[in-house]
Design a protein around this motif. Structure first.
Motif, PDB file in Angstrom:
ATOM      1  N   MET A   1      30.551  31.347  50.748  1.00  0.00           N
ATOM      2  CA  MET A   1      31.944  31.028  50.877  1.00  0.00           C
ATOM      3  C   MET A   1      32.479  30.543  49.531  1.00  0.00           C
ATOM      4  O   MET A   1      31.837  29.761  48.849  1.00  0.00           O
ATOM      5  N   ILE A   2      33.637  31.049  49.153  1.00  0.00           N
ATOM      6  CA  ILE A   2      34.338  30.586  47.955  1.00  0.00           C
ATOM      7  C   ILE A   2      35.691  30.045  48.380  1.00  0.00           C
ATOM      8  O   ILE A   2      36.412  30.686  49.132  1.00  0.00           O
ATOM      9  N   LYS A   3      36.035  28.865  47.875  1.00  0.00           N
ATOM     10  CA  LYS A   3      37.349  28.280  48.121  1.00  0.00           C
ATOM     11  C   LYS A   3      37.940  27.896  46.766  1.00  0.00           C
ATOM     12  O   LYS A   3      37.320  27.148  45.996  1.00  0.00           O
ATOM     13  N   VAL A   4      39.123  28.405  46.477  1.00  0.00           N
ATOM     14  CA  VAL A   4      39.802  28.081  45.223  1.00  0.00           C
ATOM     15  C   VAL A   4      40.548  26.761  45.392  1.00  0.00           C
ATOM     16  O   VAL A   4      41.273  26.570  46.368  1.00  0.00           O
ATOM     17  N   LEU A   5      40.331  25.847  44.451  1.00  0.00           N
ATOM     18  CA  LEU A   5      40.993  24.547  44.464  1.00  0.00           C
ATOM     19  C   LEU A   5      42.095  24.515  43.406  1.00  0.00           C
ATOM     20  O   LEU A   5      42.082  25.302  42.464  1.00  0.00           O
ATOM     21  N   ASN A 109      28.627  23.627  45.598  1.00  0.00           N
ATOM     22  CA  ASN A 109      28.842  23.689  44.156  1.00  0.00           C
ATOM     23  C   ASN A 109      30.333  23.673  43.858  1.00  0.00           C
ATOM     24  O   ASN A 109      31.122  24.288  44.582  1.00  0.00           O
ATOM     25  N   VAL A 110      30.694  22.973  42.803  1.00  0.00           N
ATOM     26  CA  VAL A 110      32.052  22.989  42.281  1.00  0.00           C
ATOM     27  C   VAL A 110      31.954  23.517  40.855  1.00  0.00           C
ATOM     28  O   VAL A 110      31.200  22.967  40.046  1.00  0.00           O
ATOM     29  N   ILE A 111      32.691  24.579  40.569  1.00  0.00           N
ATOM     30  CA  ILE A 111      32.675  25.164  39.233  1.00  0.00           C
ATOM     31  C   ILE A 111      34.054  25.027  38.606  1.00  0.00           C
ATOM     32  O   ILE A 111      35.055  25.415  39.208  1.00  0.00           O
ATOM     33  N   LEU A 112      34.082  24.478  37.390  1.00  0.00           N
ATOM     34  CA  LEU A 112      35.296  24.375  36.590  1.00  0.00           C
ATOM     35  C   LEU A 112      35.167  25.382  35.448  1.00  0.00           C
ATOM     36  O   LEU A 112      34.177  25.359  34.713  1.00  0.00           O
ATOM     37  N   TYR A 113      36.140  26.259  35.308  1.00  0.00           N
ATOM     38  CA  TYR A 113      36.134  27.287  34.259  1.00  0.00           C
ATOM     39  C   TYR A 113      36.968  26.786  33.088  1.00  0.00           C
ATOM     40  O   TYR A 113      38.177  26.608  33.215  1.00  0.00           O
ATOM     41  N   LEU A 114      36.321  26.566  31.940  1.00  0.00           N
ATOM     42  CA  LEU A 114      36.997  25.971  30.797  1.00  0.00           C
ATOM     43  C   LEU A 114      37.547  26.987  29.803  1.00  0.00           C
ATOM     44  O   LEU A 114      38.305  26.611  28.904  1.00  0.00           O
ATOM     45  N   THR A 115      37.162  28.248  29.949  1.00  0.00           N
ATOM     46  CA  THR A 115      37.643  29.290  29.037  1.00  0.00           C
ATOM     47  C   THR A 115      38.231  30.438  29.836  1.00  0.00           C
ATOM     48  O   THR A 115      38.029  30.547  31.047  1.00  0.00           O
ATOM     49  N   ASN A 116      38.916  31.313  29.134  1.00  0.00           N
ATOM     50  CA  ASN A 116      39.564  32.459  29.772  1.00  0.00           C
ATOM     51  C   ASN A 116      38.803  33.751  29.468  1.00  0.00           C
ATOM     52  O   ASN A 116      39.404  34.805  29.308  1.00  0.00           O
ATOM     53  N   ALA A 117      37.486  33.663  29.391  1.00  0.00           N
ATOM     54  CA  ALA A 117      36.668  34.814  29.014  1.00  0.00           C
ATOM     55  C   ALA A 117      36.370  35.744  30.182  1.00  0.00           C
ATOM     56  O   ALA A 117      35.859  36.843  29.979  1.00  0.00           O
ATOM     57  N   ILE A 136      36.584  26.274  41.641  1.00  0.00           N
ATOM     58  CA  ILE A 136      36.201  26.778  42.959  1.00  0.00           C
ATOM     59  C   ILE A 136      35.112  25.900  43.565  1.00  0.00           C
ATOM     60  O   ILE A 136      34.350  25.254  42.853  1.00  0.00           O
ATOM     61  N   LEU A 137      35.080  25.903  44.893  1.00  0.00           N
ATOM     62  CA  LEU A 137      33.950  25.381  45.669  1.00  0.00           C
ATOM     63  C   LEU A 137      33.187  26.591  46.157  1.00  0.00           C
ATOM     64  O   LEU A 137      33.800  27.601  46.534  1.00  0.00           O
ATOM     65  N   LEU A 138      31.882  26.510  46.182  1.00  0.00           N
ATOM     66  CA  LEU A 138      31.123  27.613  46.783  1.00  0.00           C
ATOM     67  C   LEU A 138      29.877  27.087  47.465  1.00  0.00           C
ATOM     68  O   LEU A 138      29.336  26.059  47.086  1.00  0.00           O
ATOM     69  N   THR A 139      29.479  27.810  48.500  1.00  0.00           N
ATOM     70  CA  THR A 139      28.220  27.517  49.189  1.00  0.00           C
ATOM     71  C   THR A 139      27.524  28.836  49.449  1.00  0.00           C
ATOM     72  O   THR A 139      28.169  29.844  49.725  1.00  0.00           O
ATOM     73  N   GLY A 140      26.222  28.827  49.334  1.00  0.00           N
ATOM     74  CA  GLY A 140      25.442  30.017  49.620  1.00  0.00           C
ATOM     75  C   GLY A 140      24.887  30.657  48.366  1.00  0.00           C
ATOM     76  O   GLY A 140      25.029  30.159  47.253  1.00  0.00           O
TER      77      GLY A 140
END
Length: 161
Positions: A1-5, A109-117, A136-140
């Protein structure tokens, strides 16, 4: 599951992003167990034993950023168990990391994307094509794609809820 924050892009966040983007930020080369080597800066070690360990002077700062984002999105959690800054460069070799789960216990997991690559993140049957400052939040089971151009810099965090 992916959830955009939603990322409120607070001053705390902007300051941390600037620190990580600085040419003097310390990176360590990692041979990856997921088939794609990368550069890393560990903030809060994996909880392999009974506890996590702060290993970077920026750990508390990063924890505050995660907390601000989660509070802004009305997302509750009990503990931040791990936090790591990762950097992947474009390469003509392997384009996708191997599917994996970060821990053998229930977690988010919470992922923060710091670049626009770019460099999509896949989770089960979904994917997120990130832009700079996305969260994003993700599980799995999940995996990632290399960026086509530029450095893909993220902060990946493990939460216990």
């Amino acid at each position: 599951m992916i959830k955009v924050l939603k990322n409120p892009r607070t001053d705390t966040y902007k300051n941390l992003k600037q620190i990580i983007s600085d040419q003097n930020f310390n990176w360590v080369y990692q041979d990856s167990r997921t088939g794609m080597p990368f550069y890393s800066h560990t903030l809060l070690n994996r909880p392999e034993g009974k506890y996590s360990e702060v290993v970077s002077q920026y750990a508390e700062h990063a924890g505050c950023v995660v907390d601000e984002i989660l509070r802004h999105n009305n997302t509750e959690y009990k503990f931040l168990l791990r936090s790591n800054v990762n950097c992947v460069h474009p390469d003509n070799d392997v384009q996708l990391s191997e599917p994996h789960v970060d821990h053998d216990f229930p977690h988010i997991n919470v992922i923060l994307y710091l670049t626009n690559a770019g460099g999509k993140t896949y989770c089960e049957d979904e994917f997120h094509d990130p832009k700079e400052d996305d969260v994003i939040l993700l599980t799995g089971e999940h995996w990632m794609e290399r960026p086509k151009v530029g450095r893909r810099v993220i902060i990946v965090n493990t939460l216990f809820t």
